[in-house]
Write an enzyme that holds these catalytic residues in place. Sequence first.
Site, PDB file in Angstrom:
ATOM      1  N   THR A  66     -27.120  26.441  22.636  1.00 25.34           N
ATOM      2  CA  THR A  66     -26.753  26.782  21.042  1.00 25.34           C
ATOM      3  C   THR A  66     -25.784  27.491  20.457  1.00 25.34           C
ATOM      4  O   THR A  66     -26.412  28.953  20.734  1.00 25.34           O
ATOM      5  CB  THR A  66     -28.481  26.509  20.286  1.00 25.34           C
ATOM      6  N   CYS A  96     -38.467  26.962  11.767  1.00 20.36           N
ATOM      7  CA  CYS A  96     -36.926  26.716  11.124  1.00 20.36           C
ATOM      8  C   CYS A  96     -37.408  25.239  10.697  1.00 20.36           C
ATOM      9  O   CYS A  96     -36.352  24.907  10.204  1.00 20.36           O
ATOM     10  CB  CYS A  96     -35.900  27.136  12.247  1.00 20.36           C
ATOM     11  N   CYS A 142     -29.707  24.481  12.047  1.00 20.56           N
ATOM     12  CA  CYS A 142     -30.384  25.492  13.093  1.00 20.56           C
ATOM     13  C   CYS A 142     -28.899  26.819  13.046  1.00 20.56           C
ATOM     14  O   CYS A 142     -27.851  26.071  12.743  1.00 20.56           O
ATOM     15  CB  CYS A 142     -30.096  24.429  14.764  1.00 20.56           C
ATOM     16  N   HIS A 183     -39.499  30.240  21.358  1.00 19.96           N
ATOM     17  CA  HIS A 183     -39.053  29.549  20.707  1.00 19.96           C
ATOM     18  C   HIS A 183     -39.794  28.506  20.727  1.00 19.96           C
ATOM     19  O   HIS A 183     -39.769  27.811  19.800  1.00 19.96           O
ATOM     20  CB  HIS A 183     -38.189  29.317  21.739  1.00 19.96           C
ATOM     21  N   TYR A 213     -40.260  26.821  16.414  1.00 16.87           N
ATOM     22  CA  TYR A 213     -40.538  25.338  15.874  1.00 16.87           C
ATOM     23  C   TYR A 213     -40.786  24.850  14.321  1.00 16.87           C
ATOM     24  O   TYR A 213     -40.384  23.624  13.522  1.00 16.87           O
ATOM     25  CB  TYR A 213     -40.127  24.370  16.185  1.00 16.87           C
TER      26      TYR A 213
HETATM   27 FE1  SF4 Z   1     -31.885  26.774  15.886  1.00 16.18          FE
HETATM   28 FE2  SF4 Z   1     -34.559  26.237  15.713  1.00 16.18          FE
HETATM   29 FE3  SF4 Z   1     -33.927  27.180  18.150  1.00 16.18          FE
HETATM   30 FE4  SF4 Z   1     -33.919  28.795  15.994  1.00 16.18          FE
HETATM   31  S1  SF4 Z   1     -35.352  28.316  16.936  1.00 16.18           S
HETATM   32  S2  SF4 Z   1     -32.135  28.474  17.322  1.00 16.18           S
HETATM   33  S3  SF4 Z   1     -32.916  27.710  14.233  1.00 16.18           S
HETATM   34  S4  SF4 Z   1     -33.922  25.395  16.767  1.00 16.18           S
END
Ligand code: SF4
Length: 503
Positions: free
Chosen positions: A191, A300, A100, A293, A297
């Site tokens: 995060t 990413c 991530c 978001h 997923y």
């Molecule tokens: Fe992390 Fe994926 Fe969320 Fe981006 S979309 S912050 S890479 S989990």
Amino acid sequence: MPLMTPQQYVESLRARRIRAYVAGERVSNVVDHPSVAPHVNTAAKTYELAHRPEHQDVMLATSHLTGERIHRYTHIFQGPDDLIKKLQMLRLLGQATGTCFQRCVGLDALNAVYAASYEVDQQHGTDYHERFRRYLEWVQRQDLMLAGAMTDPKGHRSRRPSEQEDPDAFVRIVDRRSDGVVIRGAKLHNTGGINSHEILVMPGTALRPNEPQYALACAVPVDAEGVVFIFGRQANDTRKLENGCDIGNSRFGIVGGEAMIVFDDVFVPTERVFMDGETAHCGTLVAYFSTWHRANYGACKGGNADVLIGATAKMTRLLGTEGNSIVRDKLVEMVHMNESTYASAIGSAAMGYRLPCGSYMVDPLMANATKQNITRHIYLIARLAHDLAGGFLATMPDARALDNPEIAGLVKKYHAANPVFDVMERIRFGRYIENATSVTTLVEAMHGAGSPQTQRIPMIGQARLDEKIAMAERVLYGDDDEPSLPLPRPWRPAPSEKPAADE
Ligand code: SF4
């Protein structure tokens, strides 16, 4: 404004005076702390790739505020093309780091507050949106990394924010001054916060009219007085501190270096407050953020899974099983699941629709379906990686066995597989697969951007079952001279339809 280089990004982090605790101890230099450094490296990659000419089409965008070229991580989505390029950027970064890269939370938070503040102003005559545009322009010009902070501790899960024994279970305003507000509470699973410049605080749930103290969106510098970071522990987190073949993904770490952020009576000046008490808009803001978001997923995790599939395919070479048709079919199954979720994410972007503020939202049903599939596919891809790598994953010796001359020869002799490769390499890839399929990684795929049920709750409304029943009746009873059906996409919320927020 020039884009920050990765070195400038790292140096800018050193200039902060944050209060952070790692492994229970206060750390003055988080940037070089071995538990945090891999996550700093990963975020630095987002700055690095923006300087590579071959990646600039996806890594950069044109600011709708200034017309300048900016990092896509500070951009407001101006159309389906932007939404698609964002996902391409995520897949690229996932492939480059195998983990991530953190910045999408801040990006989606920027977009969610941008859209929601516009709608609040339209309804209440406030000036949040103009304030936010000024803030956004500053973020874009400084090329900052933002931590989006949404998830509250939530306390007793069956009680509303206003019903909690501890009123701080949700971030709230505890005091007002002539020039701002004082906030208290915490945000969890954050995060990249520890290596960000700013925190964009958002409400974590839909709220009722009697809960205005929790209806808060604001920006806080990471080193503001009263902000405390408590870094989380991950599976095998001390492995990356070692040397040799046991280190897993020590360059970039596992998932996003999550931390708890405590707001211990933090003052926020008025110009950084973008929602204050407008409870009716909190559900919309949460839904906007989580829908963008969830689509992420598919991209990413797609990039991360590309690396895992590569490591698994390499393991079959190390074992000498690569030519076996059953093995190849299992690799195809991994690829199939990975491409399916990426395709649905891209579909959600291609079918995006315009929000009242002028920015673009992904197709919510496809975005929720993408994340729902991620909660399964990542586990199934990991299962196949375990299957193909073998029981060795759970029983392989550690690097120290290879350092001991009394047993090193025995380890090499009895763990040798395809003689073309060294046993060390087999362990190195085995540890990577162990790392990339650990409980930390899988749980993040399960709960990041909302637990599985939070996708299913809005999906029942978005599925529009009444329309589907009408379609079935039409097929069974209709005649061919009826006017044809309208194209089913792009998706639009019905006028009466409120976006469903996570509970
Ligand atoms: Fe992390 Fe994926 Fe969320 Fe981006 S979309 S912050 S890479 S989990």
